[in-house]
Scaffold this motif. Structure first.
Motif, mmCIF file in Angstrom:
data_model
loop_
_atom_site.group_PDB
_atom_site.id
_atom_site.type_symbol
_atom_site.label_atom_id
_atom_site.label_comp_id
_atom_site.label_asym_id
_atom_site.label_seq_id
_atom_site.Cartn_x
_atom_site.Cartn_y
_atom_site.Cartn_z
ATOM 1 N N PRO A 144 35.141 22.100 69.742
ATOM 2 C CA PRO A 144 34.356 23.159 69.097
ATOM 3 C C PRO A 144 33.368 23.757 70.082
ATOM 4 O O PRO A 144 33.001 23.144 71.069
ATOM 5 N N THR A 145 32.926 24.953 69.793
ATOM 6 C CA THR A 145 31.930 25.612 70.623
ATOM 7 C C THR A 145 30.560 24.970 70.377
ATOM 8 O O THR A 145 30.230 24.586 69.262
ATOM 9 N N VAL A 146 29.754 24.888 71.443
ATOM 10 C CA VAL A 146 28.447 24.247 71.346
ATOM 11 C C VAL A 146 27.359 25.299 71.482
ATOM 12 O O VAL A 146 27.405 26.139 72.385
ATOM 13 N N VAL A 147 26.401 25.236 70.611
ATOM 14 C CA VAL A 147 25.246 26.118 70.695
ATOM 15 C C VAL A 147 24.266 25.518 71.690
ATOM 16 O O VAL A 147 23.756 24.420 71.484
ATOM 17 N N VAL A 148 24.013 26.226 72.794
ATOM 18 C CA VAL A 148 23.192 25.697 73.886
ATOM 19 C C VAL A 148 21.741 26.065 73.651
ATOM 20 O O VAL A 148 21.408 27.221 73.365
ATOM 21 N N ASP A 149 20.858 25.068 73.768
ATOM 22 C CA ASP A 149 19.422 25.278 73.624
ATOM 23 C C ASP A 149 18.901 26.020 74.853
ATOM 24 O O ASP A 149 19.133 25.608 75.993
ATOM 25 N N GLU A 150 18.158 27.162 74.631
ATOM 26 C CA GLU A 150 17.687 27.948 75.775
ATOM 27 C C GLU A 150 16.664 27.175 76.593
ATOM 28 O O GLU A 150 16.660 27.250 77.823
ATOM 29 N N LYS A 151 15.815 26.404 75.955
ATOM 30 C CA LYS A 151 14.824 25.614 76.692
ATOM 31 C C LYS A 151 15.502 24.575 77.565
ATOM 32 O O LYS A 151 15.136 24.370 78.725
ATOM 33 N N GLN A 152 16.513 23.954 76.998
ATOM 34 C CA GLN A 152 17.266 22.959 77.768
ATOM 35 C C GLN A 152 17.993 23.627 78.929
ATOM 36 O O GLN A 152 18.059 23.085 80.026
ATOM 37 N N SER A 153 18.518 24.816 78.710
ATOM 38 C CA SER A 153 19.226 25.529 79.769
ATOM 39 C C SER A 153 18.283 25.873 80.912
ATOM 40 O O SER A 153 18.636 25.741 82.085
ATOM 41 N N ARG A 154 17.057 26.336 80.575
ATOM 42 C CA ARG A 154 16.088 26.655 81.631
ATOM 43 C C ARG A 154 15.702 25.397 82.402
ATOM 44 O O ARG A 154 15.521 25.431 83.627
ATOM 45 N N ARG A 155 15.583 24.266 81.693
ATOM 46 C CA ARG A 155 15.227 23.006 82.360
ATOM 47 C C ARG A 155 16.332 22.583 83.334
ATOM 48 O O ARG A 155 16.065 22.143 84.442
ATOM 49 N N GLU A 156 17.584 22.781 82.893
ATOM 50 C CA GLU A 156 18.703 22.432 83.770
ATOM 51 C C GLU A 156 18.734 23.331 85.002
ATOM 52 O O GLU A 156 19.005 22.878 86.125
ATOM 53 N N ALA A 157 18.460 24.615 84.810
ATOM 54 C CA ALA A 157 18.458 25.543 85.948
ATOM 55 C C ALA A 157 17.351 25.192 86.934
ATOM 56 O O ALA A 157 17.541 25.245 88.154
ATOM 57 N N GLU A 158 16.179 24.835 86.418
ATOM 58 C CA GLU A 158 15.073 24.455 87.294
ATOM 59 C C GLU A 158 15.404 23.187 88.076
ATOM 60 O O GLU A 158 15.087 23.071 89.268
ATOM 61 N N LEU A 159 16.060 22.231 87.393
ATOM 62 C CA LEU A 159 16.443 20.998 88.064
ATOM 63 C C LEU A 159 17.447 21.276 89.187
ATOM 64 O O LEU A 159 17.327 20.730 90.288
ATOM 65 N N ASP A 160 18.420 22.150 88.912
ATOM 66 C CA ASP A 160 19.397 22.502 89.950
ATOM 67 C C ASP A 160 18.718 23.163 91.141
ATOM 68 O O ASP A 160 19.072 22.920 92.303
ATOM 69 N N ARG A 161 17.729 24.029 90.872
ATOM 70 C CA ARG A 161 17.027 24.702 91.955
ATOM 71 C C ARG A 161 16.248 23.701 92.816
ATOM 72 O O ARG A 161 16.295 23.760 94.049
ATOM 73 N N LEU A 162 15.564 22.741 92.170
ATOM 74 C CA LEU A 162 14.779 21.754 92.913
ATOM 75 C C LEU A 162 15.683 20.836 93.727
ATOM 76 O O LEU A 162 15.372 20.480 94.865
ATOM 77 N N VAL A 163 16.821 20.440 93.139
ATOM 78 C CA VAL A 163 17.751 19.581 93.888
ATOM 79 C C VAL A 163 18.299 20.314 95.102
ATOM 80 O O VAL A 163 18.436 19.742 96.189
ATOM 81 N N GLY A 164 18.571 21.616 94.946
ATOM 82 C CA GLY A 164 19.044 22.394 96.091
ATOM 83 C C GLY A 164 18.003 22.483 97.183
ATOM 84 O O GLY A 164 18.319 22.367 98.385
ATOM 85 N N LEU A 165 16.736 22.691 96.810
ATOM 86 C CA LEU A 165 15.665 22.721 97.810
ATOM 87 C C LEU A 165 15.488 21.379 98.481
ATOM 88 O O LEU A 165 15.197 21.302 99.688
ATOM 89 N N MET A 166 15.639 20.304 97.705
ATOM 90 C CA MET A 166 15.511 18.975 98.287
ATOM 91 C C MET A 166 16.607 18.730 99.333
ATOM 92 O O MET A 166 16.380 18.133 100.389
#
Length: 930
Positions: A179-201
């Motif tokens: 089934p399709t999943v409704v993605v939480d926007e706050k959670q999505s922003r948190r994931e994007a921020e985490l990906d950005r920090l890991v890339g900088l690291m």
């Protein structure tokens, strides 16, 4: 396009490695109802504690098949979290990995009860994940990776894996109706921020962002918080929507009805775990490249013989049977027969060993720069590069770049004597213009050493001019030095270019060896017997072609000998020596085949020696002993004849000499002494090399001469086996007691440990010398019966049936240094008269001295690779034997590192228990045989 720098995976000759960092995740405890159904789950490690002990296995897969055995993390006790920080190295290199390689990583839990029954296999999968080693762009993954753990599943390395390291975007866990999943926007922003920090690291770890310790520690803590929150978000109930648009209702406790079940286990409460791993980083991206395999073997078709296609005589095609359903001509054949006929096509490019375009390019470049290369000098960077190439051993093959650079600076390198062998490897001898230029440089070259001359006489050099240049260098060696290499020079005759006509003159090497041997009695003596071994009719390993070669050399030697003033007399001496060896061989075979015990055989031997028909009682004039031509014997002493306790029953013969002294000889039949002869020759050479450095290690290179492939003579050295010394109460069961018995200290001479100082020095030096030499040669089967001592302190080894690391016993030591040998020096205790530290220093000096002359020793072994000696032949074709010796020299490290390794070797072998066990077992076996 922007420039892009990368490296090829096929050139990355490093072992595959992965760092298992930590496991993050949460899981609700099992409900009580589940524990009632499965009470064994109560005692499973992960159910007892959230930080229970787990271990991780990593195994590479490709094409759904494992590439090697798995590697496992060591045991570790966790307190606050499951953190390993452990690098695992797998026994496979990056250069051999296919593009679809995956790492199957499994975390294993421990359970006191096997769920499937039985008393074994109490490890069960906690979870697994499978991560591809190359990404979609065929680039090697590097750095930190976050892998999803699939609970209760062992990782599989299948191409369509059921344990992928990342979930597909926008889907629930595998097993639902997607089934399709409704993605939480706050959670999505948190994931994007985490990906950005890991890339900088990752950029900071690569050095692209400068470090700031106090600020970095704050960022790292924040990243860990975001990662833990990401795991919690994974556990948080989502509002999935079915394909028909209706929402899936959560259960009463707010959790969606999604479960992961272990095989045979009851439904388990949902949870999420992530394993963080780290892959090695490199200066450049690593792009997958496959190996470039060599072209097929050269075609036997010659273009001038092909006026038309119909005149080509092709080889018959291979027999091919097609499988069911595979048919090239379905109209004429069925699925069960052999299929259609093969079409044979002539390809004129098949068989070329090199790319024609590259060959022409190299030829043009090397030809155009001829005038410019004369005054070309390397810059400092290129000079360091060339010096590194000059240090290569004789077995190292030069790369194309190294060959081109050596050729480019060939005029500059004429002043470096080491560079000639590298130039010979760099020249394309099939190009006439290039080979003419190389040959023109030979007279201008600095005088090379003997070891380089021997390398130029090896099987890889076929140009007659180069071989003649090497022979001219050998002409400057005196007869004593030439005698050290004569055995190898006889073998080098096999590598001479083949003549096209039988009446053509001999090669320069054969002429040189014949001329020098005809002018020196000792050289002529040994050349004669070396040739007799090669002409032995009972040796099945000697080819007819080589026998023809050596028969011609023997004929030319006798012809040259006749032309010398004393030629007739020397020919007669060689004839008498041959008659003596023939008589002794017959006596030895008769003794072996006769019935009766050893006492009767000894009496029979004495009668044969005294029989006038054998003409052994009086030699008139005195006969130069084949084993040592400097010793002239006048007859045998029958009453001193003896038969040794051995399966081959070797004979002991005592000859009187022209100086009224006795010379003991052991004569054997049925035993191949060529390997022992080679080892003793190398020991004599090493002794000469050490003496050149003013290091006399009191070695005892006794003489050995093989008179055929299954017979020979050995010089008898009066001595006592170390095993007999240790079992003799007269010597108090020690080597030191033996030395004190024969060389007691006196008031008028210096002494050490109650032994005369010069005798103790002889013992310490000889032990050090043989420890180093037997290690370098890889001498095996070392026990206390083949370690001998003389009353004046000389220690030496006998019986070299196992060399180059071979040993009939398991767990054999690399170097024979027993506790009894060390105690003979006074032990290792400091502050006493112990000579152990002096022993160590002698070992280090001998090792470094011989290491500097490694090229000479390696080239001598290289020339023996076609001698059909069992110990060398068993190592395989080519230069495998040479590489075994090269490994022991540790030429790939600095001298200080090599000495550090040798010091560790001494310490390890002194405290090893395996040699002690081997000596005990050997003693029991010898006692049982007696």
């Amino acid at each position: 396009m922007d420039p892009f720098t990368f490296a090829c995976s096929s050139e990355l000759n490093l072992p595959l490695a992965v760092k298992v960092t930590r496991l993050e995740g949460y899981e609700k405890p099992l409900p009580y109802s589940t524990l009632l159904k499965r009470p064994d789950l109560r005692h499973r490690g992960s159910n007892l504690s959230p930080n229970s002990e787990l271990y991780v296995t990593v195994q590479p897969f490709a094409h759904s098949k494992p590439l090697t055995v798995p590697s496992q993390t060591p045991y570790k006790h966790f307190k606050n979290g499951r953190v390993w920080n452990q690098w695992l190295t797998l026994p496979v290199s990056y250069s051999t990995l296919p593009a679809n390689t995956q790492l199957a990583i499994t975390l294993w839990d421990l359970s006191p009860i096997n769920p499937k029954g039985g008393d074994r296999n109490h490890h069960i999968p906690f979870g697994g994940t499978t991560i591809p080693l190359f990404n979609e762009e065929a680039t090697l993954r590097t750095g930190r990776q976050k892998c999803r753990i699939w609970r209760h599943k062992a990782a599989d390395g299948f191409s369509d894996t059921t344990t992928p390291w990342q979930e597909r975007k926008g889907r629930l866990r595998k097993g639902l109706d997607e089934p399709t999943v409704v993605v939480d926007e706050k959670q999505s922003r948190r994931e994007a921020e985490l990906d950005r920090l890991v890339g900088l690291m990752k950029q900071q770890e690569m050095g692209e962002i400068p470090e700031s310790k106090w600020l970095d520690s704050m960022v790292f803590r924040q990243i860990e918080k975001l990662e833990r929150q990401s795991v919690r978000d994974t556990l948080r109930p989502k509002q999935p929507i079915q394909p028909n648009g209706t929402a899936i209702k959560p259960s009463e406790d707010g959790e969606p009805k999604v479960t992961l079940c272990a095989e045979g286990d009851p439904d388990h409460i949902d949870g999420a775990f992530f394993l963080y791993i780290e892959l090695p980083r490199f200066d450049h991206p690593i792009v997958f490249t496959d190996h470039e395999y060599p072209p097929p073997p050269a075609s036997s078709i010659h273009l001038p013989l092909l006026p038309n296609a119909s005149g080509v005589n092709f080889k018959p095609p291979p027999e091919v049977h097609f499988g069911p359903g595979i048919n090239s001509d379905a109209a004429n054949t069925s699925d069960t027969d052999g299929g259609g006929r093969l079409i044979r096509i002539y390809d004129p490019e098949v068989g070329y060993a090199d790319n024609p375009a590259e060959t022409k390019h190299r030829r043009l470049i090397r030809g155009q720069r001829n005038a410019l290369d004369r005054d070309l000098k390397p810059n400092p960077k290129m000079r360091d590069f060339l010096n590194r190439v000059m240090l290569y051993g004789p077995t190292v093959e030069l790369s194309d770049k190294e060959k081109d650079e050596v050729w480019r600076f060939r005029h500059h390198l004429t002043r470096d004597k080491r560079a000639l062998t590298k130039l010979v490897k760099s020249v394309n001898w099939n190009e006439q213009a290039e080979s003419r230029q190389a040959i023109a440089l030979l007279p201008k070259w600095a005088e090379i050493d003997v070891d380089d001359a021997l390398e130029l006489l090896g099987p890889s050099v076929q140009n007659p001019a180069v071989r003649a240049y090497a022979v001219d260098r050998l002409r400057k060696a005196d007869d004593e030095e030439l005698l050290l290499y004569l055995l190898q020079l006889v073998q080098a005759l096999k590598f001479e270019p083949q003549h096209t006509r039988d009446d053509e003159t001999d090669s320069s090497l054969a002429s040189f060896v014949i001329a020098r041997s005809a002018g020196n009695l000792k050289l002529g003596n040994f050349l004669y017997w070396y040739l007799m071994v090669e002409l032995d009719d009972e040796a099945p390993t000697h080819s007819a072609e080589n026998k023809k070669l050596f028969a011609r050399v023997s004929f030319d030697f006798m012809k040259e000998l006749e032309a010398t003033p004393q030629g007739q007399a020397r020919r007669k001496v060689l004839l008498r020596q041959g008659e003596l060896i023939t008589v002794l061989s017959k006596i030895s075979k008769d003794i072996r085949s006769s019935r009766g015990d050893r006492i009767r055989k000894i009496e029979q031997l004495k009668k044969m020696l005294a029989d006038p028909k054998n003409e052994l009682l009086d030699f008139d004039p005195p006969l130069p002993l084949p084993l040592d031509p400097d010793v002239k014997i006048t007859g045998v002493i029958p009453e001193e004849g003896n038969v040794f306790k051995s399966s081959l029953l070797p004979l002991y013969l005592s000859f009187t000499t022209s100086t009224n002294s006795a010379y003991g000889v052991i004569f054997k039949t049925g035993d191949d002494l060529r390997q022992d002869q080679l080892v003793i020759q190398i020991i004599a050479l090493m002794d000469r090399l050490l003496l050149k450095e003013n290091l006399d290690l009191k070695l005892t290179p006794y003489r050995i001469l093989a008179t055929s492939t299954l017979a020979g003579a050995v010089q008898f050295v009066p001595s006592t086996a170390v095993s007999a010394i240790l079992n003799n109460s007269k010597y108090k069961g020690s080597i030191l007691g033996y030395l004190r018995f024969h060389n007691p200290a006196s008031s008028d001479t210096p002494s050490v440990l109650g032994v005369r100082k010069e005798v103790m020095d002889t013992y310490v030096k000889s032990v050090a010398g043989y420890c180093v030499i037997t290690y370098l040669l890889g001498v095996g089967d070392r026990h206390l019966d083949n370690l001998l001592m003389t009353p004046d302190g000389h220690f030496f080894h006998i019986d070299f049936g196992y060399i180059l690391g071979r040993d009939p016993k398991p767990m054999a030591p690399l170097m024979k240094l027993s506790k009894e040998m060390v105690e003979g020096m006074g032990g290792v205790a400091a502050g006493t008269e112990s000579q152990f530290e002096a022993f160590r220093q002698y070992c280090f000096t001998a090792y470094t001295t011989l290491r500097r002359s490694s090229n000479l020793i390696l080239n001598l072994f290289a020339l023996m690779q076609e001698a059909n000696i069992p110990g060398l032949a068993i190592m395989g074709a080519g230069d495998a034997a040479v590489r075994k010796v090269e490994e022991r020299f540790k030429l790939d490290v600095s001298e200080d590192e090599a000495l550090g390794f040798f010091a560790q070797l001494i310490e390890r072998e002194m405290g090893a228990w395996a040699p002690v066990l081997i000596d005990r077992l050997h003693g029991l076996a010898q006692g049982w045989r007696a």
